[in-house]
Scaffold this active site. Structure first.
Site, mmCIF file in Angstrom:
data_model
loop_
_atom_site.group_PDB
_atom_site.id
_atom_site.type_symbol
_atom_site.label_atom_id
_atom_site.label_comp_id
_atom_site.label_asym_id
_atom_site.label_seq_id
_atom_site.Cartn_x
_atom_site.Cartn_y
_atom_site.Cartn_z
ATOM 1 N N THR A 162 7.471 -8.463 -0.913
ATOM 2 C CA THR A 162 6.490 -9.038 -0.168
ATOM 3 C C THR A 162 6.695 -10.581 -0.090
ATOM 4 O O THR A 162 7.237 -10.924 -1.091
ATOM 5 C CB THR A 162 5.194 -8.357 -0.724
ATOM 6 N N THR A 189 4.858 -8.687 4.506
ATOM 7 C CA THR A 189 5.321 -7.807 3.565
ATOM 8 C C THR A 189 6.244 -6.712 4.477
ATOM 9 O O THR A 189 5.705 -6.300 5.471
ATOM 10 C CB THR A 189 4.707 -6.834 2.652
ATOM 11 N N ASN A 212 6.998 -4.233 2.509
ATOM 12 C CA ASN A 212 6.694 -3.336 1.610
ATOM 13 C C ASN A 212 7.972 -3.384 0.377
ATOM 14 O O ASN A 212 8.041 -4.489 -0.461
ATOM 15 C CB ASN A 212 6.559 -1.982 1.796
ATOM 16 N N ASP A 224 2.676 3.265 1.028
ATOM 17 C CA ASP A 224 1.389 2.526 0.541
ATOM 18 C C ASP A 224 0.304 3.499 0.848
ATOM 19 O O ASP A 224 -0.817 3.168 0.189
ATOM 20 C CB ASP A 224 1.026 1.119 1.207
ATOM 21 N N SER A 276 -3.570 -1.794 1.076
ATOM 22 C CA SER A 276 -2.613 -2.814 0.534
ATOM 23 C C SER A 276 -3.248 -3.362 -0.714
ATOM 24 O O SER A 276 -4.593 -3.248 -0.765
ATOM 25 C CB SER A 276 -2.603 -4.053 1.587
HETATM 26 O O1 DON Z 1 0.699 -4.230 0.644
HETATM 27 C C1 DON Z 1 1.076 -4.038 -0.497
HETATM 28 O O2 DON Z 1 0.163 -3.800 -1.238
HETATM 29 C C2 DON Z 1 2.464 -3.576 -0.901
HETATM 30 N N1 DON Z 1 3.035 -3.166 0.349
HETATM 31 C C3 DON Z 1 2.872 -4.770 -1.329
HETATM 32 C C4 DON Z 1 4.165 -4.704 -2.054
HETATM 33 C C5 DON Z 1 4.792 -5.859 -2.644
HETATM 34 O O3 DON Z 1 4.191 -6.858 -3.016
HETATM 35 C C6 DON Z 1 6.120 -5.768 -3.269
HETATM 36 N N2 DON Z 1 6.484 -7.094 -3.915
HETATM 37 N N3 DON Z 1 7.400 -7.748 -4.224
#
Ligand code: DON
Length: 629
Positions: A441, A459, A461, A483, A512
């Site tokens: 992200t 993101t 993801n 998610d 999220s």
């Molecule tokens: O929306 C979310 O919470 C996740 N898809 C975020 C994923 C994420 O931050 C991965 N990171 N470095």
């Protein structure tokens, strides 16, 4: 509102303001100056530190928030001194006192120097922070392809200098053909289909979201703000081999399975750092969007390529899914912490509620012990245990489940949770009715010369999302479907165990943790623009940066460099960064009953208003870039 200690004027011992032209209104240089001052004051600071560590604030009786007067009596410079000493133990990878990037007028901070420069280019050309944020967002899709995207989604928090606030949800949605058990195999076990390949993607929201933000709050045509991104795709940019190749030089097993391999893995090898990386398909796609608007992506030639690729690969995203995609303006979560105001993201992100609920609990213990002490880590863990329990069980897409936003962000509710916290012993995460929740992200922060501010987190993801790269389109698709609670009760790729409220349903947004946040000072002036990447650690990192600034009076650079902690209720474990807590603090925490673990914690990019301008700090752990003028 009583005046708070921060940012009241503080006497400077010798007037030295370091290397920033006008010096911050806040405490960084002051602290640094005092750190090197006399042995006497050093002894006083140590005394403060010890008081903070050993003699914790008396437990808050239910219903009692410490008075502002009590908090006001603290000397901010001493608090910062104690916090910095305690937070930066020997062996920690960063030193305190590193200067931020200072800019007099405007600033963009993101994970790509090119993308931050794109934002600044637009602001210098007369664009506002929203114009610049959209320019940065599209440039990240080109220069930070592991997470910057047009095949994913995100959340944007806007605070205009005239006081208007807005939050835009352009999260992906589940395709209409999605079903609750689509990721469960014949053996009843979770498959990998929510993380890898065509079925892992939600319908992308980024293009619609960025265009909508621009339409409502920007001042420039889409083609103008997209010009830097198009140039970077067409003419190329020089790749950076650092940070796992996320800025272009990556050829992972994931990427190598799909159509992106020819571009990202020429001859089966990752691009070397220092290579000029040109993305012709992506340049064409971006030009179509610039010329025709988001319709090109959702109904035109790009939609055709996307759906054709989905059909070839066994995906389920259809033209109808794309045509129906709509970003949603939501009412911002507006909470307070000791007189400061947070403007942050409501569901379909859990970020704003969970950051606010945790701070509301911690407010009952203000002033907090110094960052880095066992007493502080314990309180952080116990507050997070409670707010994450609520998050994991109760939150989901508000179009599908009733989310008790007011109840969860209520101060009295937080007081009742605070009253359950035993100052000396860890509690246990209660069992809750489970029902389930991604590695790359990216967050970026922008402030323009008028004081308009934008915090955006976006993101795919996982890094490079599902790995699927749209042939002809030139972009990666997200694996955001992971998610959802793909199998309620089973941990997702971040170990989060979540409830039925976040089960897969067609047309639903997956919950999220993204927490883009803007903080105003007690006078209502812009103070901080922040947010992070890192799955659930986004919530804790964002909150800890805010606490380091507001509560511990650190400079933004120190607040970003201080070791971070994380607790997400389940697994019932307090995580810290390697060497981030002293052995003595670890021992104290274990004696209190905490199970400890280590992990790398999040990637934030932040801006803080300081005297005479703005401090920008890109994530020191992975090379974020602050650019200003
Ligand atoms: O929306 C979310 O919470 C996740 N898809 C975020 C994923 C994420 O931050 C991965 N990171 N470095």
């Amino acid at each position: 509102m009583a005046a708070l200690v921060f940012p009241v004027p503080v006497k400077l011992p010798n007037g030295a303001l370091g290397n920033q032209p006008s010096g911050p209104i806040f405490l960084g240089e002051i602290v640094r100056t005092q750190i090197s001052s006399s042995a006497l004051s050093r002894a006083a600071f140590v005394a403060v530190l010890l008081v903070g560590c050993r003699q914790q604030p008396s437990p808050a009786a239910a219903g009692t928030v410490p008075s502002m007067e009590m908090v006001d009596r603290r000397d901010p410079a001493r608090v910062a001194e104690a916090a910095v000493r305690s937070a930066f133990p020997a062996g920690w990878r960063f030193t305190a006192g590193t200067p931020a990037t200072f800019a007099e007028h405007a600033m963009a901070v993101s994970m790509s120097k090119y993308a931050s420069e794109a934002g600044v280019e637009i602001m210098k050309a007369g664009g506002n922070a929203v114009d610049a944020a959209v320019a940065t967002g599209f440039a990240l899709a080109v220069t930070y392809p592991s997470a910057g995207n047009i095949g994913g989604g995100g959340f944007m928090v806007i605070r205009m200098a005239d006081g208007r606030t807005a939050t835009l949800d352009y999260r992906e949605v589940a395709p209409l053909a999605a079903t609750r058990n689509m990721y469960i195999g014949a053996d009843g076990k979770l498959t990998k289909k929510s993380t890898v390949g065509y079925l892992a993607s939600g319908v992308p929201g980024s293009v619609a979201g960025m265009a909508e933000a621009l339409r409502k709050y920007g001042t420039m045509p889409l083609a103008n703000v997209m010009a830097p991104a198009i140039r970077l795709a067409e003419e190329g940019y020089v790749t950076d081999s650092g940070s796992g190749g996320r800025r272009g030089g990556n050829c992972s097993a994931l990427i190598a399975q799909f159509e992106g391999k020819d571009l990202f893995c020429p001859g089966g090898q990752a691009l070397k750092g220092g290579t000029r990386f040109v993305q012709r398909d992506l340049a064409r796609t971006l030009k179509l969007i610039a010329a025709q608007g988001p319709t090109a992506f959702y109904e035109g030639a790009i939609a055709d390529s996307l759906v054709a690729d989905e059909q070839r690969g066994g995906g389920i995203i259809t033209k109808e899914d794309l045509r129906r995609y709509t970003p949603v303006w939501r009412t911002p979560i507006q909470s307070t912490y000791r007189g400061y105001t947070l403007i942050t993201m409501p569901p379909s992100s859990s970020g704003g509620i969970t950051v606010s609920e945790t701070l509301n609990i911690l407010e009952n213990f203000a002033p907090l012990p110094p960052t880095g002490s066992a007493a502080y880590a314990h309180l952080i863990a116990e507050a997070l245990r409670r707010s994450f329990t609520d998050r994991n069980e109760k939150l989901g897409d508000p179009q599908f489940v009733k989310v008790p936003i007011d109840a969860l962000t209520d101060k009295a509710y937080a007081r009742s949770l605070a009253a359950q916290i035993d100052r000396a012993h860890a509690s246990k995460t209660p069992a809750f009715s489970v029902g389930h929740e991604g590695d790359n992200t990216t967050h970026y922060s922008v402030v323009d010369a008028s004081g308009n501010a934008v915090a955006t987190t976006t993101t795919l993801n996982g890094g490079y999302g599902s790995g699927v790269w749209i042939r002809g389109g030139g972009f990666f698709m997200n694996n955001e479907m992971d998610d959802f609670a793909a199998q309620p009760g089973t941990p997702n790729m971040f170990g989060l165990v979540q409830g039925e409220a976040n089960a897969v349903q067609p047309g639903k947004r997956m919950l999220s943790a993204m927490s883009p946040t803007i903080v105003l000072d007690p006078q209502g002036q812009l103070l901080l623009v922040t947010g992070a990447a890192g799955g659930p650690t986004i919530i804790t990192t964002t909150m800890e940066i805010i606490l380091n600034v507001i509560e511990q009076h650190m400079t933004l650079a120190d607040a970003m460099r201080a070791p971070r902690l994380h607790h997400q209720a389940l697994p019932d474990q307090l995580d810290y960064e390697p060497n981030g807590l002293t052995v003595a603090v670890q021992d104290s925490l274990k004696a209190m009953g905490h199970t400890l673990g280590t992990r790398g914690l999040a990637t934030a990019n932040s801006i803080m208003r300081v005297r005479g301008g703005l401090d920008g700090v890109g994530e020191p752990r992975s090379g974020g870039a602050a650019v200003g003028y």
